[in-house]
Design an enzyme around this catalytic site. Structure first.
Site, PDB file in Angstrom:
ATOM      1  N   MET A   1      -8.732   8.484  -0.768  1.00  0.00           N
ATOM      2  CA  MET A   1      -9.710   8.804   0.290  1.00  0.00           C
ATOM      3  C   MET A   1     -10.162  10.249   0.154  1.00  0.00           C
ATOM      4  O   MET A   1      -9.325  11.142  -0.034  1.00  0.00           O
ATOM      5  CB  MET A   1      -9.059   8.622   1.659  1.00  0.00           C
ATOM      6  CG  MET A   1      -8.492   7.238   1.884  1.00  0.00           C
ATOM      7  SD  MET A   1      -7.662   7.174   3.485  1.00  0.00           S
ATOM      8  CE  MET A   1      -7.032   5.496   3.455  1.00  0.00           C
TER       9      MET A   1
ATOM     10  N   SER B   1       0.835  -1.197   0.000  1.00  0.00           N
ATOM     11  CA  SER B   1       0.000   0.000   0.000  1.00  0.00           C
ATOM     12  C   SER B   1       0.874   1.254   0.000  1.00  0.00           C
ATOM     13  O   SER B   1       1.619   1.516   0.955  1.00  0.00           O
ATOM     14  CB  SER B   1      -0.913   0.004   1.231  1.00  0.00           C
ATOM     15  OG  SER B   1      -1.581   1.243   1.288  1.00  0.00           O
TER      16      SER B   1
ATOM     17  N   MET C   1     -11.969   4.963  -1.948  1.00  0.00           N
ATOM     18  CA  MET C   1     -12.775   5.149  -0.740  1.00  0.00           C
ATOM     19  C   MET C   1     -13.386   6.545  -0.841  1.00  0.00           C
ATOM     20  O   MET C   1     -13.030   7.470  -0.104  1.00  0.00           O
ATOM     21  CB  MET C   1     -11.883   4.997   0.505  1.00  0.00           C
ATOM     22  CG  MET C   1     -11.531   3.541   0.777  1.00  0.00           C
ATOM     23  SD  MET C   1     -10.109   3.354   1.854  1.00  0.00           S
ATOM     24  CE  MET C   1      -8.806   3.488   0.649  1.00  0.00           C
TER      25      MET C   1
ATOM     26  N   ASP D   1      -7.538  -6.502   2.822  1.00  0.00           N
ATOM     27  CA  ASP D   1      -6.887  -5.198   3.001  1.00  0.00           C
ATOM     28  C   ASP D   1      -7.078  -4.691   4.427  1.00  0.00           C
ATOM     29  O   ASP D   1      -8.202  -4.435   4.850  1.00  0.00           O
ATOM     30  CB  ASP D   1      -7.516  -4.212   1.991  1.00  0.00           C
ATOM     31  CG  ASP D   1      -6.870  -2.841   2.012  1.00  0.00           C
ATOM     32  OD1 ASP D   1      -5.880  -2.647   2.727  1.00  0.00           O
ATOM     33  OD2 ASP D   1      -7.378  -1.960   1.284  1.00  0.00           O
ATOM     34  N   GLY D   2      -5.954  -4.553   5.137  1.00  0.00           N
ATOM     35  CA  GLY D   2      -5.980  -3.975   6.475  1.00  0.00           C
ATOM     36  C   GLY D   2      -5.406  -4.900   7.535  1.00  0.00           C
ATOM     37  O   GLY D   2      -5.934  -5.990   7.757  1.00  0.00           O
ATOM     38  N   GLY D   3      -4.300  -4.485   8.130  1.00  0.00           N
ATOM     39  CA  GLY D   3      -3.719  -5.261   9.225  1.00  0.00           C
ATOM     40  C   GLY D   3      -3.170  -6.616   8.808  1.00  0.00           C
ATOM     41  O   GLY D   3      -3.044  -7.520   9.641  1.00  0.00           O
TER      42      GLY D   3
ATOM     43  N   MET E   1     -12.543  -5.872   3.347  1.00  0.00           N
ATOM     44  CA  MET E   1     -11.841  -4.972   4.274  1.00  0.00           C
ATOM     45  C   MET E   1     -11.688  -5.668   5.625  1.00  0.00           C
ATOM     46  O   MET E   1     -12.676  -6.121   6.209  1.00  0.00           O
ATOM     47  CB  MET E   1     -12.624  -3.673   4.479  1.00  0.00           C
ATOM     48  CG  MET E   1     -12.567  -2.674   3.344  1.00  0.00           C
ATOM     49  SD  MET E   1     -10.925  -2.125   2.805  1.00  0.00           S
ATOM     50  CE  MET E   1     -10.165  -1.548   4.319  1.00  0.00           C
TER      51      MET E   1
ATOM     52  N   HIS F   1      -0.817  -1.038  -4.496  1.00  0.00           N
ATOM     53  CA  HIS F   1      -2.157  -0.731  -3.990  1.00  0.00           C
ATOM     54  C   HIS F   1      -2.234   0.768  -3.703  1.00  0.00           C
ATOM     55  O   HIS F   1      -1.404   1.321  -2.966  1.00  0.00           O
ATOM     56  CB  HIS F   1      -2.447  -1.530  -2.721  1.00  0.00           C
ATOM     57  CG  HIS F   1      -3.836  -1.367  -2.209  1.00  0.00           C
ATOM     58  ND1 HIS F   1      -4.928  -2.014  -2.778  1.00  0.00           N
ATOM     59  CD2 HIS F   1      -4.340  -0.621  -1.193  1.00  0.00           C
ATOM     60  CE1 HIS F   1      -6.023  -1.678  -2.118  1.00  0.00           C
ATOM     61  NE2 HIS F   1      -5.696  -0.822  -1.161  1.00  0.00           N
TER      62      HIS F   1
ATOM     63  N   ASP G   1      -4.524   3.858  -2.376  1.00  0.00           N
ATOM     64  CA  ASP G   1      -5.703   4.200  -1.572  1.00  0.00           C
ATOM     65  C   ASP G   1      -6.110   5.649  -1.794  1.00  0.00           C
ATOM     66  O   ASP G   1      -5.387   6.567  -1.397  1.00  0.00           O
ATOM     67  CB  ASP G   1      -5.392   3.997  -0.085  1.00  0.00           C
ATOM     68  CG  ASP G   1      -5.300   2.527   0.277  1.00  0.00           C
ATOM     69  OD1 ASP G   1      -6.256   1.790  -0.003  1.00  0.00           O
ATOM     70  OD2 ASP G   1      -4.264   2.119   0.838  1.00  0.00           O
TER      71      ASP G   1
ATOM     72  N   HIS H   1      -7.907   1.651  -5.066  1.00  0.00           N
ATOM     73  CA  HIS H   1      -8.988   1.425  -4.090  1.00  0.00           C
ATOM     74  C   HIS H   1      -9.650   2.768  -3.799  1.00  0.00           C
ATOM     75  O   HIS H   1      -9.089   3.609  -3.102  1.00  0.00           O
ATOM     76  CB  HIS H   1      -8.357   0.803  -2.831  1.00  0.00           C
ATOM     77  CG  HIS H   1      -9.312   0.539  -1.716  1.00  0.00           C
ATOM     78  ND1 HIS H   1      -8.886   0.177  -0.455  1.00  0.00           N
ATOM     79  CD2 HIS H   1     -10.671   0.567  -1.662  1.00  0.00           C
ATOM     80  CE1 HIS H   1      -9.938   0.011   0.332  1.00  0.00           C
ATOM     81  NE2 HIS H   1     -11.029   0.242  -0.370  1.00  0.00           N
TER      82      HIS H   1
ATOM     83  N   GLY I   1      -9.842   3.866   6.008  1.00  0.00           N
ATOM     84  CA  GLY I   1      -9.509   5.244   6.350  1.00  0.00           C
ATOM     85  C   GLY I   1      -8.068   5.452   6.781  1.00  0.00           C
ATOM     86  O   GLY I   1      -7.513   6.511   6.557  1.00  0.00           O
ATOM     87  N   PHE I   2      -7.475   4.432   7.369  1.00  0.00           N
ATOM     88  CA  PHE I   2      -6.123   4.601   7.910  1.00  0.00           C
ATOM     89  C   PHE I   2      -5.300   3.325   7.760  1.00  0.00           C
ATOM     90  O   PHE I   2      -5.850   2.228   7.863  1.00  0.00           O
ATOM     91  CB  PHE I   2      -6.189   4.966   9.405  1.00  0.00           C
ATOM     92  CG  PHE I   2      -7.000   6.200   9.666  1.00  0.00           C
ATOM     93  CD1 PHE I   2      -6.429   7.464   9.582  1.00  0.00           C
ATOM     94  CD2 PHE I   2      -8.362   6.098   9.951  1.00  0.00           C
ATOM     95  CE1 PHE I   2      -7.190   8.609   9.802  1.00  0.00           C
ATOM     96  CE2 PHE I   2      -9.135   7.236  10.170  1.00  0.00           C
ATOM     97  CZ  PHE I   2      -8.544   8.500  10.089  1.00  0.00           C
ATOM     98  N   GLY I   3      -4.007   3.526   7.563  1.00  0.00           N
ATOM     99  CA  GLY I   3      -3.086   2.394   7.607  1.00  0.00           C
ATOM    100  C   GLY I   3      -2.771   2.076   9.065  1.00  0.00           C
ATOM    101  O   GLY I   3      -3.107   2.841   9.969  1.00  0.00           O
TER     102      GLY I   3
ATOM    103  N   GLY J   1       0.505  -2.461   4.185  1.00  0.00           N
ATOM    104  CA  GLY J   1       1.124  -1.140   4.284  1.00  0.00           C
ATOM    105  C   GLY J   1       2.126  -1.120   5.411  1.00  0.00           C
ATOM    106  O   GLY J   1       3.338  -1.237   5.205  1.00  0.00           O
TER     107      GLY J   1
HETATM  108  C1  DX5 Z   1      -7.134   1.353   4.736  1.00  0.00           C
HETATM  109  C2  DX5 Z   1      -6.524   1.133   3.375  1.00  0.00           C
HETATM  110  C3  DX5 Z   1      -5.442   0.123   3.366  1.00  0.00           C
HETATM  111  C4  DX5 Z   1      -4.257   0.456   4.225  1.00  0.00           C
HETATM  112  C5  DX5 Z   1      -3.622  -0.832   4.634  1.00  0.00           C
HETATM  113  O1  DX5 Z   1      -8.252   2.148   4.612  1.00  0.00           O
HETATM  114  O2  DX5 Z   1      -7.510   0.704   2.450  1.00  0.00           O
HETATM  115  O3  DX5 Z   1      -5.052  -0.200   2.043  1.00  0.00           O
HETATM  116  O4  DX5 Z   1      -3.319   1.279   3.578  1.00  0.00           O
HETATM  117  O5  DX5 Z   1      -2.603  -0.551   5.514  1.00  0.00           O
HETATM  118  P1  DX5 Z   1      -2.152  -1.576   6.651  1.00  0.00           P
HETATM  119  O6  DX5 Z   1      -1.579  -2.773   5.972  1.00  0.00           O
HETATM  120  O7  DX5 Z   1      -1.132  -0.768   7.396  1.00  0.00           O
HETATM  121  O8  DX5 Z   1      -3.359  -1.912   7.487  1.00  0.00           O
HETATM  122 ZN    ZN Z   2      -6.838  -0.117   0.479  1.00  0.00          ZN
END
Ligand code: DX5
Ligand code: ZN
Length: 227
Positions: A40, A11, A71, A178-180, A140, A36, A38, A69, A145-147, A200
């Site tokens: 937003m 990401s 958002m 996607d996420g964590g 998701m 990837h 993002d 992606h 919204g956040f990494g 990410g």
């Molecule tokens: C969150 C994004 C993700 C994010 C993933 O809203 O869609 O793509 O960047 O980051 P990590 O891997 O740090 O959760």
């Molecule tokens: Zn994403």
């Protein structure tokens, strides 16, 4: 038959924007498969990331497909522009589209692969009647919204449910998470049926991001999840 290996999509949100070209080159040289990206808008999600100027930098320097992606609310207004800006895959949120089927048609007409993302609270079954038209579904595993957020464990059963539904309706559907995502959960997600992984924080906070990409890519689910 050769086993298809899962794909890794770092990401860009977690990259160092002061050294964006350096981080893009690192991903180019790595075993990553996609970028990837993002996007937003501060309305669909409570954060604003970046837009077309960064897409142009990626288009100029990235040597791998851009997995975009969105958002954002009203993503249908921007499909053509993201396609022109170099997107290979465009993901829109189920929760952001009143006429989802039309948006998916527009993504295909723009020459891109079409993916629909589900927020953590959105049931997989809501995609039943559109699954046949999709190239990929993004599950998701955090609230968008956040990494750097914590993986939501219920994602695992959503991936299994989606894999079973896809086996009946669209067996070539890709499932992206996607996420964590990191070394601690990628194995069980592969076993559950996911085949594309966004990461990410796990990559960019690692001492060696390029090595972390390799570890995620070559993670052997069978060995590492055996107890
Ligand atoms: C969150 C994004 C993700 C994010 C993933 O809203 O869609 O793509 O960047 O980051 P990590 O891997 O740090 O959760
Ligand atoms: Zn994403």
């Amino acid at each position: 038959m050769p086993v298809m290996k899962h794909l890794i999509a770092p990401s860009v949100l977690s990259a160092d924007f002061g050294n964006l070209q350096r981080d893009i080159e690192m991903i180019n040289l790595s075993e990553a498969d996609w970028f990837h990206v993002d996007i937003m808008d501060g309305t669909f999600v409570p954060n604003i990331s970046f837009g077309f100027p960064v897409m142009e930098v990626l288009k100029a320097h990235a040597t791998k497909p851009l997995d975009v992606h969105l958002m954002i609310v009203k993503p249908e207004l921007y499909i053509d522009r993201f396609a022109e800006a170099g997107a290979a895959v465009i993901t829109v949120h189920y929760e952001a589209c009143i006429h989802l089927h039309r948006v998916v048609q527009n993504i295909h007409a723009a020459g891109c692969k079409a993916c629909v993302a589900l927020n953590p609270h959105t049931p997989v079954l809501l995609l039943k009647d559109i699954l046949i038209d999709l190239d990929m579904v993004l599950v998701m595993s955090v609230n968008p919204g956040f990494g750097g957020q914590k993986f939501i464990p219920n994602t695992l059963s959503k991936v299994k449910e989606l894999k079973a539904l896809a086996a009946l309706i669209n067996p070539s559907l890709r499932i992206e998470v996607d996420g964590g995502v990191g070394l601690n959960n990628i194995g069980e997600l592969v076993n559950a049926g996911a085949d594309v992984f966004v990461a990410g924080n796990a990559i960019f906070a690692a001492p060696s991001p390029i090595e972390m990409i390799s570890l995620l890519k070559n993670h052997d689910a069978g060995i590492l999840t055996r107890s």
